[in-house]
Design a protein around this motif. Structure first.
Motif, mmCIF file in Angstrom:
data_model
loop_
_atom_site.group_PDB
_atom_site.id
_atom_site.type_symbol
_atom_site.label_atom_id
_atom_site.label_comp_id
_atom_site.label_asym_id
_atom_site.label_seq_id
_atom_site.Cartn_x
_atom_site.Cartn_y
_atom_site.Cartn_z
ATOM 1 N N ASN A 122 5.383 -6.162 8.954
ATOM 2 C CA ASN A 122 4.238 -5.610 9.230
ATOM 3 C C ASN A 122 2.946 -6.354 8.681
ATOM 4 O OD1 ASN A 122 2.599 -2.759 9.576
ATOM 5 N ND2 ASN A 122 1.925 -3.714 7.506
ATOM 6 N N GLU A 123 2.033 -6.807 9.639
ATOM 7 C CA GLU A 123 0.808 -7.324 9.035
ATOM 8 C C GLU A 123 0.923 -8.624 8.149
ATOM 9 O OE1 GLU A 123 -1.995 -3.521 9.034
ATOM 10 O OE2 GLU A 123 -1.918 -4.549 7.279
ATOM 11 N N HIS A 132 7.493 1.793 5.947
ATOM 12 C CA HIS A 132 7.459 0.419 6.401
ATOM 13 C C HIS A 132 9.025 -0.116 5.735
ATOM 14 C CE1 HIS A 132 3.564 -0.190 7.256
ATOM 15 N NE2 HIS A 132 3.079 0.248 6.002
ATOM 16 N N ASP A 156 0.896 -1.356 0.064
ATOM 17 C CA ASP A 156 -0.266 -0.069 0.145
ATOM 18 C C ASP A 156 0.884 1.281 0.087
ATOM 19 O OD1 ASP A 156 -2.473 1.886 1.903
ATOM 20 O OD2 ASP A 156 -2.693 1.196 -0.098
ATOM 21 N N LYS A 169 -5.198 9.062 4.763
ATOM 22 C CA LYS A 169 -5.259 8.813 5.924
ATOM 23 C C LYS A 169 -4.474 9.811 6.774
ATOM 24 C CE LYS A 169 -6.806 3.886 6.194
ATOM 25 N NZ LYS A 169 -6.726 3.582 4.685
ATOM 26 N N ASN A 176 -1.654 -3.121 14.699
ATOM 27 C CA ASN A 176 -2.594 -2.158 13.599
ATOM 28 C C ASN A 176 -3.968 -2.512 13.802
ATOM 29 O OD1 ASN A 176 0.180 -1.839 12.731
ATOM 30 N ND2 ASN A 176 -0.002 -2.530 10.848
ATOM 31 N N TYR A 220 -11.900 -0.137 8.729
ATOM 32 C CA TYR A 220 -11.835 -1.429 8.174
ATOM 33 C C TYR A 220 -13.050 -2.175 8.960
ATOM 34 C CZ TYR A 220 -7.942 0.271 5.172
ATOM 35 O OH TYR A 220 -7.421 0.827 4.327
ATOM 36 N N ARG A 250 -5.126 2.555 -4.910
ATOM 37 C CA ARG A 250 -6.274 3.366 -4.573
ATOM 38 C C ARG A 250 -6.882 4.016 -5.311
ATOM 39 N NH1 ARG A 250 -7.134 1.831 1.089
ATOM 40 N NH2 ARG A 250 -5.283 1.075 1.930
ATOM 41 N N TYR A 266 6.260 -7.219 4.514
ATOM 42 C CA TYR A 266 5.033 -6.506 4.490
ATOM 43 C C TYR A 266 4.138 -7.341 3.746
ATOM 44 C CZ TYR A 266 1.864 -2.544 3.347
ATOM 45 O OH TYR A 266 0.692 -1.919 3.274
ATOM 46 N N TRP A 267 3.206 -7.767 4.561
ATOM 47 C CA TRP A 267 1.815 -8.625 4.101
ATOM 48 C C TRP A 267 2.548 -9.966 3.547
ATOM 49 C CZ3 TRP A 267 -1.305 -4.412 0.922
ATOM 50 C CH2 TRP A 267 -1.928 -3.638 1.855
ATOM 51 N N GLU A 320 -0.559 1.338 14.177
ATOM 52 C CA GLU A 320 -1.423 1.802 13.240
ATOM 53 C C GLU A 320 -2.772 2.079 13.632
ATOM 54 O OE1 GLU A 320 0.790 -0.021 9.330
ATOM 55 O OE2 GLU A 320 -1.227 0.532 9.091
ATOM 56 N N TYR A 346 -7.860 -1.063 12.824
ATOM 57 C CA TYR A 346 -8.835 0.265 12.300
ATOM 58 C C TYR A 346 -10.041 0.243 12.540
ATOM 59 C CZ TYR A 346 -4.645 1.505 9.557
ATOM 60 O OH TYR A 346 -3.338 2.136 9.190
ATOM 61 N N ASN A 393 -3.959 7.463 -0.769
ATOM 62 C CA ASN A 393 -4.377 7.095 0.512
ATOM 63 C C ASN A 393 -4.311 8.343 1.440
ATOM 64 O OD1 ASN A 393 -4.159 6.502 3.400
ATOM 65 N ND2 ASN A 393 -3.618 4.314 2.975
ATOM 66 N N TRP A 398 -1.961 6.032 11.770
ATOM 67 C CA TRP A 398 -1.622 5.912 10.276
ATOM 68 C C TRP A 398 -2.373 7.264 9.716
ATOM 69 C CZ3 TRP A 398 2.206 3.477 8.179
ATOM 70 C CH2 TRP A 398 2.113 3.100 6.932
ATOM 71 N N PHE A 411 -0.633 10.036 1.089
ATOM 72 C CA PHE A 411 0.645 9.451 0.214
ATOM 73 C C PHE A 411 0.196 8.808 -1.059
ATOM 74 C CE2 PHE A 411 -0.411 6.311 3.359
ATOM 75 C CZ PHE A 411 -0.374 4.851 2.734
HETATM 76 C C1 GCU Z 1 -2.105 -1.250 6.645
HETATM 77 C C2 GCU Z 1 -0.827 -1.151 6.306
HETATM 78 C C3 GCU Z 1 -0.459 0.292 5.719
HETATM 79 C C4 GCU Z 1 -1.642 0.731 4.910
HETATM 80 C C5 GCU Z 1 -2.767 1.007 5.969
HETATM 81 C C6 GCU Z 1 -4.090 1.321 5.223
HETATM 82 O O1 GCU Z 1 -2.405 -1.378 7.878
HETATM 83 O O2 GCU Z 1 0.120 -1.498 7.143
HETATM 84 O O3 GCU Z 1 0.556 0.107 4.799
HETATM 85 O O4 GCU Z 1 -1.317 1.914 4.329
HETATM 86 O O5 GCU Z 1 -3.176 -0.141 6.372
HETATM 87 O O6 GCU Z 1 -4.948 0.738 4.749
HETATM 88 O O7 GCU Z 1 -4.168 2.711 4.939
#
Ligand code: GCU
Length: 606
Positions: free
Chosen positions: A420-421, A357, A190, A571, A475, A481, A560, A382-383, A505, A477, A569, A550, A555
């Motif tokens: 991460n995640e 990241h 992301d 956020k 993390n 989410y 997206r 990552y992921w 996050e 949300y 993104n 986050w 960015f």
């Molecule tokens: C995730 C992830 C980020 C991503 C964020 C998002 O948690 O670690 O890299 O940008 O969520 O969905 O905005």
């Protein structure tokens, strides 16, 4: 360089050889070749390099790197690209930011520039240093392949000693940012997949005897009275390296063994580094004719139960996450951009930043040392990652080692994050447990972490990796989410972590201005409401010892694409112009300034 007859044979082979790139993936440019750079004189190789995107890897197939500089009218064979002339691009830069047609380009691109030397000093060694190159960087000198480096965010050195000639030499770099299964990160992120030579490139010389590595730290035994110095040197046998810390009245010889390693523990009582008092000491190390310098702060960071302690005092990490991203410059970092980043974090009431990241520019940690910010640094595991692939592990461990060797003298850096995640699978556990151990082997002075996921089925913090890291990064949300906010409070009740938890996050998208909706998802107000609720819940959870929502700025990211996102993104607490603050900025800064005020009161009372 290729003779006429070889060129013909090569032309045919170039059509049929689908293993053309195998000889160029040795990954021989790695942490073993790193050299400690503090105080070294460097000649910048930034500026215009001839440049060509190469979607089909024709350059490797046709051996463009082996071509001789030649006037077009003198060339005897048809050619598809001449690396010595034509279009140029500025280094450092990301090609995506230079031309519309290169925005989504993923593949190889060629950079070429001369290196002119009046004479070659035979008593010295010569090197190139790349601050970073995304992702795979193959380096050639005068047509000779010198090796390649894997990893988009860490530095590497290339030794040129014995290969240079007086006069004009040619440096070529073939940089490839293709997303593949075996890389770190893998194919899906992301954040925007910027490619290119996007950090400084330099040429430097050393004496035959050189200091490859230097690590200086306060021994974390709670006495705050013992320092330890470790050096790794290269070159002719010399008994000792001379360490000097004038501010502490220290001048000592570090004995060096036959393997070139030296270590020494000695008594000293430095003023401790902290965000409130970012005291740094000038340090020099001399080994034969080689001399390096550094500015080092001394502090102890530790965890005790669910507490994080800095210099023996409990700490709450008032943080924010940040990417290396800019609407105009892409991933290129400038001093001005970094200072703005820290100024915005200061206004937010932060004492801490999560650099996500991947390893950010090394100037970030240097500035954090000077300005008094604590840092979380991370490698891009990552992921989804090919966790069962030994080559992928080697790549990840190399990136981690390069990061730690680059930044472990930075007092500001308190946490190494190994990912991460990621899915809680056996292969992942082995992979990331190994990385966490590598952190401890290379650096006994810092905490380890990873951004873990909530176990939504059990509605609690549960990740097998947690037993192998010092701080559980979480993390979550809720409100974005995860719809049901009550679950966050329930997680608080259901979870009983035996170590500190940091909300690595949380947040929500908020698109400001006429492009954004007035209410509902993606509206600025909805984002603000999520922050109000998050803060309301998190402040109840004793084991939460910090947070890095986050994210500081909106960015760029390819994935997206809805009507509000448009490739970004949103956020960020500040828009992508890095000026316009959203409502949530104020909500978080009020919370952080309250915490800071009560901590200040507690300090005065004690
Ligand atoms: C995730 C992830 C980020 C991503 C964020 C998002 O948690 O670690 O890299 O940008 O969520 O969905 O905005």
């Amino acid at each position: 360089m290729l003779e006429r007859s070889q060129l013909a044979a090569n032309a045919l082979q170039a059509l049929h050889d689908e293993d053309y790139d195998v000889p160029f993936n040795t990954q021989s440019l790695n942490h073993d070749g790193l050299i400690f750079m503090g105080g070294r004189q460097q000649t910048s190789m930034n500026g215009d390099w001839t440049f060509c995107v190469d979607l089909l890897d024709t350059g490797l197939r046709q051996k463009w790197y082996a071509m001789l500089p030649e006037a077009p009218e003198n060339r005897t064979e048809p050619w598809d690209y001449d690396p010595y002339m034509g279009e140029t691009v500025p280094v450092p830069s990301n090609w995506a930011m230079l031309k519309e047609k290169w925005y989504f380009f993923e593949g190889s691109a060629w950079y070429t520039r001369p290196l002119d030397l009046d004479e070659i000093d035979g008593t010295k060694r010569q090197f190139l240093r790349f601050g970073a190159a995304s992702y795979d960087c193959k380096v050639f000198l005068n047509g000779e392949f010198l090796g390649n480096h894997y990893g988009a965010s860490t530095p590497f050195c290339v030794e040129l000693t014995g290969r240079l000639k007086p006069g004009r030499n040619w440096i070529m770099a073939c940089v490839n940012n293709t997303r593949t299964r075996d890389r770190v990160p893998m194919r899906n992120t992301d954040w925007f997949n910027y490619g290119g030579l996007y950090r400084e490139v330099s040429f430097f010389e050393t004496s035959k005897s050189l200091i490859r590595d230097f690590f200086l730290y306060l021994v974390p035994d709670g006495t705050y009275s013992t320092l330890r110095a470790e050096v790794t040197v290269d070159g002719p046998e010399l008994e000792t390296a001379r360490l000097a810390i004038p501010g502490l009245g220290v001048t000592l010889d570090i004995p060096v063994d036959e393997t070139g390693r030296g270590k020494l523990e000695f008594s000293a009582r430095p003023d401790l580094w902290s965000p409130e008092t970012p005291t740094l000491y000038d340090v020099t190390v001399r080994f034969g004719e080689d001399l390096v310098t550094d500015r080092v702060g001394f502090r102890q960071i530790e965890r005790r139960g669910t507490d994080i302690l800095l210099n023996g005092e409990a700490l709450f990490l008032r943080g924010i996450s940040v990417h290396e991203d800019d609407a105009r410059l892409g991933k290129v970092t400038t001093e001005e951009d970094l200072r703005r980043r820290f100024a915005d974090a200061r206004d937010l009431g932060c004492n801490y930043l999560r650099l996500a990241h991947y390893p950010h520019h090394e100037r970030a940690a240097q500035l954090a040392d000077e300005l008094g910010f604590l840092l979380w640094e991370e490698i891009p595991v990552y992921w989804a990652i090919d966790f069962a692939n030994p080559a992928t592990y080697r790549d990840a461990e190399n990136q981690l080692t390069e990061l730690i060797r680059r930044d472990r003298n930075r007092a500001s850096v308190i946490i190494w994050s190994v990912g991460n995640e990621n899915p809680d699978t056996d292969a992942r556990l082995t992979f990331m447990q190994g990385l966490a151990e590598t952190c401890k082997n290379l650096d006994p002075t810092r905490l380890t972490s990873a951004a873990c996921l909530v176990n939504h089925a059990q509605n609690r913090i549960e990740d097998r990796l947690a037993d192998h890291i010092d701080i559980i990064g979480l993390n979550e949300y809720y409100g974005w989410y995860e719809e049901n906010f009550e679950d966050l409070a329930a997680i608080g009740v259901n979870s009983n972590p035996d170590r500190p938890v940091v909300i690595s996050e949380t947040g929500a998208d908020g698109v400001i201005g006429e492009k954004g909706p007035q209410k509902g998802l993606f509206s600025e107000e909805y984002m603000a409401e999520v922050y109000r609720k998050q803060i309301g819940t998190l402040r109840q959870l004793d084991y939460v010892k910090g947070m890095s929502p986050w994210i500081l700025y909106d960015f760029r990211v390819e994935r997206r694409q809805n009507i509000f996102q448009n490739g970004y993104n949103h956020k960020g607490l500040i828009a992508a112009d890095k000026q316009t603050r959203k409502k949530a900025f104020r909500i978080l800064s009020d919370f952080y300034h309250q915490i800071a005020a009560s901590e200040e009161k507690a300090r005065e009372a004690s």
